[in-house]
Design an enzyme around this catalytic site. Structure first.
Site, PDB file in Angstrom:
ATOM      1  N   SER A 137      85.486 -20.007  14.644  1.00 16.04           N
ATOM      2  CA  SER A 137      84.487 -19.069  14.113  1.00 16.04           C
ATOM      3  C   SER A 137      83.123 -19.728  14.259  1.00 16.04           C
ATOM      4  CB  SER A 137      84.779 -18.802  12.636  1.00 16.04           C
ATOM      5  OG  SER A 137      83.663 -18.217  12.005  1.00 16.04           O
ATOM      6  N   TYR A 150      86.655 -21.969   4.005  1.00 16.77           N
ATOM      7  CA  TYR A 150      86.867 -21.270   5.282  1.00 16.77           C
ATOM      8  C   TYR A 150      86.102 -21.984   6.406  1.00 16.77           C
ATOM      9  CZ  TYR A 150      86.845 -17.682   8.892  1.00 16.77           C
ATOM     10  OH  TYR A 150      86.977 -17.011  10.083  1.00 16.77           O
TER      11      TYR A 150
END
Ligand SMILES: NC(=O)c1ccc[n+]([C@@H]2O[C@H](COP(=O)([O-])OP(=O)(O)OC[C@H]3O[C@@H](n4cnc5c(N)ncnc54)[C@H](OP(=O)(O)O)[C@@H]3O)[C@@H](O)[C@H]2O)c1
Length: 255
Positions: A137, A150
């Protein structure tokens, strides 16, 4: 007879599902797609619209016994893994202290541990020219307040993938870490249980189609990273050029 297969985790939704659909159309030399997720009904729906033969594997990738069974299945099957796509993953937005510990550690198991195991288990079945695509990501580029665990899991994925790409070159196996910004999928239904996405992020959302086509192109060209869209390329550059401490302070203020 030996089969050429593609393995996709997280195939029941969003980016993983889109990988299956695009590769179904574009790849002619694959005998079977192995589609992995927990929701069997979703996998069935996907298999019904695909041209290629599929094998549906309903499993929780964070369950170590299920992973042992999967390893056994690979051992018993006469297959070459032409492509592994690790797209299973999730994120939780919100203050570190407000998100239950159990859910934070689950992020570590799914995003990091399961991805690592899946990569390790499938590697012996890969051949020269095989590819691995790991969903990282743009959250991997910089620590992210209110997305702390995350972002840390995705930094792990990016670091692991780039190292493996260099390490596996001698076998002709190429690893690509995909680093999109926000993508329109069900990801945010889960992510926003404890906090909200920054409004600015919603402005730069891309489609799963764009994310996957960029990733497949990067993988084809043996690149170790795919960064879909100009805004995230600019973000990556900014994280390299500007003092990270300052960006972090701005991000924390915006939250
Ligand atoms: N959407 C974004 O904005 C975005 C941006 C950057 C990176 N990513 C990354 O891209 C990947 C795919 O996300 P997405 O956007 O496609 O989200 P999504 O639509 O929510 O899909 C997530 C997929 O992961 C599977 N999954 C989650 N936990 C699992 C578990 N324990 N066992 C097996 N499968 C599991 C889900 O299947 P089941 O629920 O059926 O098990 C689903 O197929 C993730 O790694 C995510 O971190 C997403």
């Amino acid at each position: 007879m030996m089969k050429n297969i593609v393995i996709i985790t997280g195939a029941s939704s969003g980016i993983g599902q889109e990988f299956a659909l695009q590769m179904d159309t574009a790849f002619s030399n694959i005998d079977e797609f192995w589609l992995i997720a927990r929701r069997e009904d979703r996998l069935l729906e996907l298999a019904q619209v695909m041209e290629h033969a599929t094998r549906l594997i309903t499993m929780d990738v964070s369950d170590e016994y299920a992973m042992d069974d999967f390893e056994q299945l690979l051992e018993e099957s006469d297959v070459t893994v032409r492509m592994l796509i690790n797209a299973a993953g999730f994120g939780l937005l919100g203050a570190f202290e407000d998100i239950p510990l159990e859910e934070q550690t689950e992020m570590l198991y799914v995003n990091c541990e399961a991805l690592t195991k899946m990569t390790y288990i499938t590697l012996p079945y890969m051949a020269r020219g095989s590819r691995i695509i790991q969903m990282a990501s743009s959250a991997a580029f910089l620590p992210q307040p209110d997305f702390a665990v995350y972002a840390a899991t995705k930094s792990y994925v990016l670091s692991l993938s780039r190292a493996l790409n260099a390490e596996l070159r001698y076998r002709g196996i190429y690893v690509t870490a995909v680093c999109p910004g926000p993508v329109y999928t069900e990801f945010f239904d889960i992510a926003e249980q404890y906090g909200n996405t920054l409004a600015v992020k919603k402005l730069v959302m891309i489609t799963a189609e764009k994310c996957v086509s960029t990733a497949l192109r990067a993988s084809y060209h043996k690149r170790d990273m795919a960064v879909p869209g100009i805004p995230m390329k600019a973000f990556l550059l900014a994280t390299k050029l500007l003092p990270q401490e300052g960006i972090l302070r701005i991000l924390a203020m915006l939250q």
